[in-house]
Design a protein around this motif. Structure first.
Motif, PDB file in Angstrom:
ATOM      1  N   TYR A  25       3.891  -8.580 -40.326  1.00  0.00           N
ATOM      2  CA  TYR A  25       4.626  -7.455 -40.795  1.00  0.00           C
ATOM      3  C   TYR A  25       6.063  -7.904 -41.153  1.00  0.00           C
ATOM      4  O   TYR A  25       6.539  -8.703 -40.856  1.00  0.00           O
ATOM      5  CB  TYR A  25       4.951  -6.598 -39.398  1.00  0.00           C
ATOM      6  CG  TYR A  25       5.367  -5.011 -39.834  1.00  0.00           C
ATOM      7  CD1 TYR A  25       4.361  -4.060 -39.866  1.00  0.00           C
ATOM      8  CD2 TYR A  25       6.435  -4.614 -40.322  1.00  0.00           C
ATOM      9  CE1 TYR A  25       4.713  -2.879 -40.326  1.00  0.00           C
ATOM     10  CE2 TYR A  25       6.898  -3.475 -40.547  1.00  0.00           C
ATOM     11  CZ  TYR A  25       5.904  -2.644 -40.730  1.00  0.00           C
ATOM     12  OH  TYR A  25       6.246  -1.089 -41.116  1.00  0.00           O
ATOM     13  N   SER A  26       6.134  -7.326 -42.637  1.00  0.00           N
ATOM     14  CA  SER A  26       7.344  -7.679 -43.457  1.00  0.00           C
ATOM     15  C   SER A  26       7.425  -6.505 -44.573  1.00  0.00           C
ATOM     16  O   SER A  26       6.702  -5.648 -44.773  1.00  0.00           O
ATOM     17  CB  SER A  26       7.253  -8.972 -43.999  1.00  0.00           C
ATOM     18  OG  SER A  26       5.961  -8.831 -45.031  1.00  0.00           O
ATOM     19  N   PHE A  27       8.776  -6.597 -45.118  1.00  0.00           N
ATOM     20  CA  PHE A  27       9.038  -5.825 -46.263  1.00  0.00           C
ATOM     21  C   PHE A  27       9.267  -6.931 -47.256  1.00  0.00           C
ATOM     22  O   PHE A  27       9.936  -7.801 -47.005  1.00  0.00           O
ATOM     23  CB  PHE A  27      10.472  -5.110 -46.124  1.00  0.00           C
ATOM     24  CG  PHE A  27      10.112  -3.970 -44.789  1.00  0.00           C
ATOM     25  CD1 PHE A  27       9.274  -3.034 -44.886  1.00  0.00           C
ATOM     26  CD2 PHE A  27      11.134  -3.736 -43.764  1.00  0.00           C
ATOM     27  CE1 PHE A  27       9.125  -2.181 -43.906  1.00  0.00           C
ATOM     28  CE2 PHE A  27      11.116  -2.801 -42.931  1.00  0.00           C
ATOM     29  CZ  PHE A  27      10.005  -1.922 -42.851  1.00  0.00           C
ATOM     30  N   SER A  28       9.110  -6.499 -48.538  1.00  0.00           N
ATOM     31  CA  SER A  28       9.382  -7.271 -49.642  1.00  0.00           C
ATOM     32  C   SER A  28      10.766  -7.104 -50.316  1.00  0.00           C
ATOM     33  O   SER A  28      11.255  -7.737 -50.756  1.00  0.00           O
ATOM     34  CB  SER A  28       8.373  -7.190 -50.818  1.00  0.00           C
ATOM     35  OG  SER A  28       6.988  -7.489 -50.303  1.00  0.00           O
ATOM     36  N   SER A  29      11.133  -5.791 -50.152  1.00  0.00           N
ATOM     37  CA  SER A  29      12.205  -5.056 -50.631  1.00  0.00           C
ATOM     38  C   SER A  29      12.785  -4.103 -49.847  1.00  0.00           C
ATOM     39  O   SER A  29      12.386  -3.103 -49.690  1.00  0.00           O
ATOM     40  CB  SER A  29      11.959  -4.510 -52.025  1.00  0.00           C
ATOM     41  OG  SER A  29      13.226  -3.966 -52.548  1.00  0.00           O
ATOM     42  N   PRO A  31      13.752  -8.070 -48.643  1.00  0.00           N
ATOM     43  CA  PRO A  31      13.231  -9.108 -47.758  1.00  0.00           C
ATOM     44  C   PRO A  31      13.236  -9.259 -46.547  1.00  0.00           C
ATOM     45  O   PRO A  31      14.609  -9.219 -45.995  1.00  0.00           O
ATOM     46  CB  PRO A  31      13.554 -10.475 -48.364  1.00  0.00           C
ATOM     47  CG  PRO A  31      13.895 -10.203 -50.034  1.00  0.00           C
ATOM     48  CD  PRO A  31      14.643  -8.793 -49.544  1.00  0.00           C
ATOM     49  N   THR A  33      11.284  -9.862 -42.256  1.00  0.00           N
ATOM     50  CA  THR A  33      10.101 -10.212 -41.435  1.00  0.00           C
ATOM     51  C   THR A  33      10.297  -9.599 -40.143  1.00  0.00           C
ATOM     52  O   THR A  33      11.396  -9.840 -39.586  1.00  0.00           O
ATOM     53  CB  THR A  33       9.949 -11.543 -41.609  1.00  0.00           C
ATOM     54  OG1 THR A  33       9.605 -12.152 -42.864  1.00  0.00           O
ATOM     55  CG2 THR A  33       8.595 -11.930 -40.668  1.00  0.00           C
ATOM     56  N   THR A  51      21.031  -0.571 -46.180  1.00  0.00           N
ATOM     57  CA  THR A  51      19.472  -0.445 -46.844  1.00  0.00           C
ATOM     58  C   THR A  51      18.995   1.208 -46.554  1.00  0.00           C
ATOM     59  O   THR A  51      19.315   1.573 -45.459  1.00  0.00           O
ATOM     60  CB  THR A  51      18.446  -1.395 -46.001  1.00  0.00           C
ATOM     61  OG1 THR A  51      18.902  -2.564 -46.092  1.00  0.00           O
ATOM     62  CG2 THR A  51      17.119  -1.210 -46.589  1.00  0.00           C
ATOM     63  N   ASN A  59       4.543  -4.741 -45.687  1.00  0.00           N
ATOM     64  CA  ASN A  59       3.241  -5.428 -45.857  1.00  0.00           C
ATOM     65  C   ASN A  59       2.880  -5.956 -44.434  1.00  0.00           C
ATOM     66  O   ASN A  59       3.789  -6.345 -43.733  1.00  0.00           O
ATOM     67  CB  ASN A  59       3.525  -6.788 -46.760  1.00  0.00           C
ATOM     68  CG  ASN A  59       4.361  -6.488 -47.865  1.00  0.00           C
ATOM     69  OD1 ASN A  59       3.772  -5.916 -48.844  1.00  0.00           O
ATOM     70  ND2 ASN A  59       5.558  -6.970 -47.966  1.00  0.00           N
ATOM     71  N   SER A  76      -1.417  -1.714 -46.934  1.00  0.00           N
ATOM     72  CA  SER A  76      -0.205  -2.945 -46.993  1.00  0.00           C
ATOM     73  C   SER A  76       0.224  -2.929 -48.264  1.00  0.00           C
ATOM     74  O   SER A  76      -0.742  -3.006 -49.315  1.00  0.00           O
ATOM     75  CB  SER A  76      -1.224  -4.107 -46.456  1.00  0.00           C
ATOM     76  OG  SER A  76       0.010  -5.157 -46.614  1.00  0.00           O
ATOM     77  N   GLY A  77       1.581  -3.100 -48.295  1.00  0.00           N
ATOM     78  CA  GLY A  77       2.025  -3.052 -49.764  1.00  0.00           C
ATOM     79  C   GLY A  77       1.998  -2.121 -50.720  1.00  0.00           C
ATOM     80  O   GLY A  77       2.523  -2.510 -51.771  1.00  0.00           O
ATOM     81  N   SER A  78       1.795  -0.947 -50.004  1.00  0.00           N
ATOM     82  CA  SER A  78       1.618   0.326 -50.979  1.00  0.00           C
ATOM     83  C   SER A  78       2.373   1.527 -50.188  1.00  0.00           C
ATOM     84  O   SER A  78       2.933   2.370 -51.013  1.00  0.00           O
ATOM     85  CB  SER A  78       0.066   0.592 -51.479  1.00  0.00           C
ATOM     86  OG  SER A  78      -0.040   1.802 -52.125  1.00  0.00           O
TER      87      SER A  78
END
Length: 199
Positions: A25-29, A31, A33, A51, A59, A76-78
């Motif tokens: 499990y993470s975020f890209s923006s 970043p 984890t 934030t 993700n 995921s990612g969307s």
């Protein structure tokens, strides 16, 4: 799948599925984890102070699972979610009624302290900074170089409970640098370092 019984030629028709779980499990923006606790089915994510948690995209990996938040299927990612409060991810499978849930909590780090001008002499400096709401203490670094590749003895992550500290016994005509970070009750939420102060 066929499962052999040890020491015999017999087989059974026992089905063994992959346990439902969020394995990453993470975020890209921004970043970040997540720290996953499979025993308690929780995920903790720490993001930088400031934030906007109202519209984050995660993700995640959940092998074999259909993932929903409420009635909304997650991709995921969307998929965008509001993480101002804890969010519960519900995992199910298409082949049976197995379910489990993971609660995701997203919190911001404490804000970094702002360094202030202190009272300095030829043999001492006063490291000084503003109070940070939620901080239980502060960690102070003092060095003779701005990269902090080395530290004054006793001044690497020195714990300080006030918002100033006087460093004595210093050499005249020498430039010193200090930085400080705020410490939370849960160290996951410690701030980043302040900007470096030259004195």
């Amino acid at each position: 799948q066929a499962v052999y019984t040890a020491g015999t030629n017999e087989t059974s028709t026992e089905l063994r599925g992959t346990p439902l779980a969020i394995t990453a499990y993470s975020f890209s923006s921004p970043p970040a984890t997540g720290t996953i606790d499979h025993t308690n089915k929780t995920i903790k994510v720490v993001v930088p102070n400031g934030t906007d948690r109202t519209a984050l995209v995660a993700n995640f990996t959940a092998p074999g699972a259909i993932v929903k938040v409420g009635t909304a299927t997650q991709t995921s990612g969307s998929t965008v979610n509001n993480f101002t409060n804890p969010v519960t991810y519900i995992l199910t499978t298409s082949g049976d009624a197995s379910t489990c849930s993971y609660v995701v909590t997203v919190n911001e780090k404490l804000p970094a302290p702002t360094t202030l001008d202190g009272n300095n002499t030829t043999s001492s400096i006063q490291a000084k900074w503003n109070a940070v709401s939620g901080a239980e203490s502060y960690l102070l670094d003092v060095s003779t170089n701005s990269s902090f590749s080395g530290f004054l003895a006793g001044y690497e992550n020195k714990s300080v409970t006030s918002t100033s500290w006087t460093v004595n016994g210093l050499s005249a005509n020498t430039t010193y640098y200090y930085r400080v970070k705020a410490v939370a009750s849960d160290q996951y939420f410690n701030s980043e370092y302040s900007t470096t102060k030259e004195v």
